[in-house]
Write a protein that holds these residues in place. Structure first.
Motif, PDB file in Angstrom:
ATOM      1  N   SER A 115       1.262  -1.487   0.410  1.00  0.00           N
ATOM      2  CA  SER A 115       0.165   0.334  -0.077  1.00  0.00           C
ATOM      3  C   SER A 115       0.968   1.475   0.439  1.00  0.00           C
ATOM      4  O   SER A 115       0.570   1.918  -0.639  1.00  0.00           O
ATOM      5  N   LYS A 116       1.875   0.753  -0.109  1.00  0.00           N
ATOM      6  CA  LYS A 116       2.857   2.568   0.212  1.00  0.00           C
ATOM      7  C   LYS A 116       3.046   2.495  -0.633  1.00  0.00           C
ATOM      8  O   LYS A 116       4.058   4.010  -1.012  1.00  0.00           O
TER       9      LYS A 116
ATOM     10  N   GLN B 238       1.452   3.824  -3.105  1.00  0.00           N
ATOM     11  CA  GLN B 238       0.021   4.829  -3.787  1.00  0.00           C
ATOM     12  C   GLN B 238       0.424   6.390  -2.787  1.00  0.00           C
ATOM     13  O   GLN B 238       0.002   6.806  -4.237  1.00  0.00           O
ATOM     14  N   ASP B 239       1.229   6.119  -2.306  1.00  0.00           N
ATOM     15  CA  ASP B 239       1.126   7.710  -1.366  1.00  0.00           C
ATOM     16  C   ASP B 239       2.415   8.635  -2.388  1.00  0.00           C
ATOM     17  O   ASP B 239       2.791   9.496  -2.756  1.00  0.00           O
TER      18      ASP B 239
ATOM     19  N   GLY C 267       1.064   7.476  -6.569  1.00  0.00           N
ATOM     20  CA  GLY C 267      -0.210   7.475  -6.664  1.00  0.00           C
ATOM     21  C   GLY C 267      -0.377   6.801  -7.222  1.00  0.00           C
ATOM     22  O   GLY C 267      -2.052   6.739  -8.259  1.00  0.00           O
ATOM     23  N   ALA C 268       0.163   5.276  -7.100  1.00  0.00           N
ATOM     24  CA  ALA C 268      -0.575   4.198  -8.401  1.00  0.00           C
ATOM     25  C   ALA C 268      -2.246   3.144  -7.309  1.00  0.00           C
ATOM     26  O   ALA C 268      -2.240   3.662  -5.844  1.00  0.00           O
ATOM     27  N   PRO C 269      -3.296   3.735  -7.802  1.00  0.00           N
ATOM     28  CA  PRO C 269      -4.302   3.351  -7.556  1.00  0.00           C
ATOM     29  C   PRO C 269      -4.579   1.983  -6.784  1.00  0.00           C
ATOM     30  O   PRO C 269      -3.784   1.219  -6.948  1.00  0.00           O
ATOM     31  N   THR C 270      -5.378   1.147  -6.226  1.00  0.00           N
ATOM     32  CA  THR C 270      -5.217   0.167  -5.515  1.00  0.00           C
ATOM     33  C   THR C 270      -5.754  -0.910  -6.038  1.00  0.00           C
ATOM     34  O   THR C 270      -5.058  -1.957  -5.650  1.00  0.00           O
ATOM     35  N   GLU C 271      -6.160  -0.418  -6.886  1.00  0.00           N
ATOM     36  CA  GLU C 271      -6.419  -2.098  -7.927  1.00  0.00           C
ATOM     37  C   GLU C 271      -5.516  -2.434  -8.285  1.00  0.00           C
ATOM     38  O   GLU C 271      -5.607  -3.640  -8.336  1.00  0.00           O
TER      39      GLU C 271
ATOM     40  N   ILE D 265      -1.986  -2.054  -7.313  1.00  0.00           N
ATOM     41  CA  ILE D 265      -1.627  -2.373  -6.024  1.00  0.00           C
ATOM     42  C   ILE D 265      -1.920  -3.750  -6.327  1.00  0.00           C
ATOM     43  O   ILE D 265      -1.315  -5.099  -6.149  1.00  0.00           O
ATOM     44  N   ASN D 266      -3.919  -4.183  -6.048  1.00  0.00           N
ATOM     45  CA  ASN D 266      -4.163  -5.872  -5.651  1.00  0.00           C
ATOM     46  C   ASN D 266      -3.593  -6.089  -6.353  1.00  0.00           C
ATOM     47  O   ASN D 266      -3.531  -7.456  -6.753  1.00  0.00           O
TER      48      ASN D 266
END
Lengths: 333, 375
Positions: free
Chosen positions: B332-333, B335-336, B339-343, B345-346
């Motif tokens: 999750s890191k 992301q901030d 700027g990668a979206p959660t999708e 990352i998942n």
């Protein structure tokens, strides 16, 4: 000895230059936010919050970022991660983050935080600012429009989960309907979710079958289903939080807007000016443009009704009408 | 000399460890391709993840905190799977355990250590009943446990959400329950670190303060103990032998005098109790309360993956849980920072887990290469 002094002065110069760079960077405002489990594309208040930050980026060059939470246990670690990244201000979007922000703020007393939709009252830590909204006011206005425009004398309300926050929408809406049309009946149901669009659609279809012709929702992602049902059945839906007309231009009558973006922008701008409402709660309502009805309302709502709405707005601003936010207040209204 | 070298090479290329390592590597390669396709630099992303896991003591402790419930729900799924039962219900059993622990932690007034054991004990009993119910349905009426546990998951979710609406238990307007009593918490120095004296002391000791900024608690220690217990019960007791026999071949086990029906119920009781313990430790050590669930949080479902990666063994689940937890926390890191979206990352995490979970594929590739070499 001389060599040493030379080395020392070189090191000092380097430190000085590095310090200059650090100061140069600190002048740029850095703001980040943690979303709740709805995520940043929820067509609702998380997205609205992010739009507020994007506007701050455009208008006064703030550096912005977001971090989505996938479960309740993510709130505190997400706050910690952003705290380490050294942001000037960290937002928690939504009252579900109330405990996490307070706990994080207590162990990081030097970091500024802010939260949407939650107030700790007198117990607010000095490094936390709270922003709350009077959601009952725009709900009242859309309720009034619904009461005037229903042809079947039946309108609907779909809530997310029965929290007092969502009840403010519910009772404000009911008061609006009651004022416009005392004979109208309000069908109400909670979806027990903020994400289950299929359930929102099923509930709304059911309401239309029972004769309702306008359905207002305050249910985050569930509302996608509400609006879809309106589109399929050719009935009216009323959006929430953002102007949701773009989701179904011919079927979204109006939207009860809660300008989370304005609040986030406003508090960010105040921070630029060195002012931070730490330990305080800022209330956003009709008076300070924190809430309102959607600008696209004039597409479907007749001008004379909108004029009456303007009259109501003026009365609410003047304090002549106090919109009920609870069941008790509604009973007395 | 050369023969030793050859045998080392053989061990490295064909041993179980190297296959696992290689599948991890493949997973990261594939995950990198996904990142690249989504427009993010994979090297930078993996750098951020590694830094996000290891660069500060606090991060490592967060990884352990994230892993703890996954290890235990993994054990739950693994235990049932050894008896040939697919426990998709770990999620619901987790929820029931968390609910029971939150209620016991809040309502009961007991001395320190006793309170913790009572709360965990109650959580285990309630969740064991929840799991055992599915086992009993299967044994008595032949209801497939996959179906019954899925339905029990939803039942548990709504029972938990309903319980939070009880005025003396749920705190008005927050969607959460009241925090459990301090005597039931298993945090390390949880109270002290918030006091002014605590903060003053910790300012002088930044390293310690860093670790204590995360909710460090005893949950992980209990998870390790439970992993040992699962291993012991399955491999060193008559009961474990019987349960495994049923898992291998129910007919043969029945013919050998083992009651298959009884084994099913016992296995599900155990599995439920384990998942319930996961919920209890999460409440006592991390959240201190339960929240209204808008969606399933996935602790139980992630446990299925943990169990598969861990090869359904106690110690295996510990390592798999740590891997899963670090991906979940570290992933999750990006992301901030990027700027990668959660999708995205998942998907990345999913692909890595997918590859890690199927070393069989790697074995097939190796066998294919050997065949070609021989020809």
């Amino acid at each position: 000895m001389k060599k040493n002094r030379l080395a020392l002065s070189a090191v000092l110069t380097l430190i000085f230059i590095a310090g200059l760079f650090a100061v140069g960077q600190a002048a740029k405002m850095r703001i980040a936010m943690v979303t709740d489990v709805g995520g940043v594309n929820d067509q609702s208040f998380n997205q609205s919050a992010w739009e507020g930050l994007k506007r701050a980026e455009k208008d006064f060059g703030a550096e912005v970022a977001y971090k989505e939470s996938r479960q309740d246990a993510d709130y505190a670690p997400n706050m910690e991660t952003l705290t380490d990244a050294g942001y000037d201000l960290i937002w928690g979007i939504g009252f579900l983050m109330g405990d996490a922000i307070k706990e994080t703020a207590e162990i990081n007393p030097d970091q500024k935080y802010a939260i949407i939709d939650f107030s700790y009252g007198p117990e607010t830590p000095k490094n936390v600012a709270c922003a709350v909204f009077q959601e009952e006011e725009p709900s009242f206005l859309v309720g009034y429009i619904a009461g005037k425009m229903t042809k079947t004398n039946k309108v609907g309300f779909v809530g997310g989960i029965k929290f007092p926050l969502i009840e403010k929408f519910e009772y404000g809406y009911m008061a609006g309907v009651k004022l416009a049309n005392p004979d109208a009946e309000v069908l109400r149901q909670y979806a027990e979710s903020f994400t289950d669009a299929a359930k929102g659609k099923a509930i709304t279809n059911n309401m239309y079958q029972q004769g309702a012709d306008i359905v207002f929702h305050a249910s985050g992602g569930v509302g996608d289903g509400v609006i879809e049902a309106a589109k399929e059945k050719g009935k009216w839906a009323i959006g929430v939080d953002k102007d949701q007309n773009f989701l179904a231009p011919d079927n979204v009558l109006t939207s009860a807007m809660k300008r989370v973006d304005n609040a986030i922008y406003d508090i960010g701008k105040r921070l630029m000016g060195g002012e931070f409402a730490g330990g305080d709660t800022v209330v956003y309502n009709l008076k300070n443009d924190g809430v309102g009805i959607a600008p696209t309302s004039n597409k479907h709502v007749p001008a004379e009704i909108l004029k009456e709405v303007d009259g109501l707005v003026a009365k609410i601003k003047a304090g002549e009408i106090v919109v009920p936010a609870t069941k008790d207040a509604l009973d007395k209204f | 000399m050369s023969s030793i070298g050859a045998s080392l090479k053989d061990k490295f290329l064909n041993g179980a460890l190297s296959i696992t390592l290689m599948s991890v590597l493949f997973g990261f390669l594939r995950g990198g391709i996904i990142l690249l396709l989504a427009g993010f630099n994979p090297l930078e992303a993996y750098g951020v993840i590694l830094k996000g896991i290891f660069s500060r003591p606090k991060y490592v402790s967060y990884v352990i905190i994230y892993s703890t419930p996954l290890i235990i729900t993994g054990l739950s799924v693994a235990f049932a799977l050894r008896t040939g039962l697919f426990n998709i219900g770990a999620e619901g059993q987790y929820i029931m355990g968390a609910l029971a622990a939150a209620a016991a932690g809040y309502y009961l007034k007991l001395p320190m250590v006793l309170h913790v054991f009572t709360a965990v004990g109650l959580a285990v009993i309630v969740a064991a009943f929840w799991g055992g119910l599915a086992g009993w349905f299967k044994a008595r009426f032949g209801v497939n446990e996959v179906i019954s546990t899925i339905m029990l998951n939803w039942t548990a979710l709504y029972i938990s959400n309903w319980a939070i609406t009880i005025p003396s238990f749920g705190r008005q307007g927050t969607g959460k329950t009241y925090a459990i009593q301090p005597t039931a918490q298993i945090d390390i120095l949880g109270q002290w670190k918030r006091t002014p004296e605590g903060i003053a002391f910790l300012r002088e000791h930044p390293m310690l303060w860093d670790v204590l900024k995360s909710p460090v608690n005893l949950g992980f220690v209990f998870a390790i103990l439970l992993a040992g217990l699962v291993w012991y019960v399955l491999n060193r007791t008559t009961l474990g032998y019987e349960l495994r026999a049923v898992g291998h071949n129910p007919q043969a086990a029945e013919a050998g005098g083992i009651s298959v029906k009884r084994s099913m119920v016992i296995s599900m009781l155990f599995a439920g109790g384990l998942a319930g313990a996961a919920g209890a430790f999460q409440v006592l050590g991390v959240s201190h309360r339960i929240a209204t669930l808008a969606i399933m949080e996935g602790y139980g479902f992630d446990g299925i993956a943990v169990s598969l990666i861990g090869n359904n063994s106690g110690p295996g689940c510990v390592f798999a849980g740590l891997l899963f937890g670090s991906l979940k926390y570290g992933g999750s890191k990006i992301q901030d920072v990027m700027g990668a979206p959660t999708e995205v990352i998942n998907i990345m995490i999913g692909i890595i887990i997918f590859f890690v979970a199927m070393p069989k594929l790697i074995r097939m590739i190796l066998a294919y290469r050997k065949r070609r070499e021989r020809n």
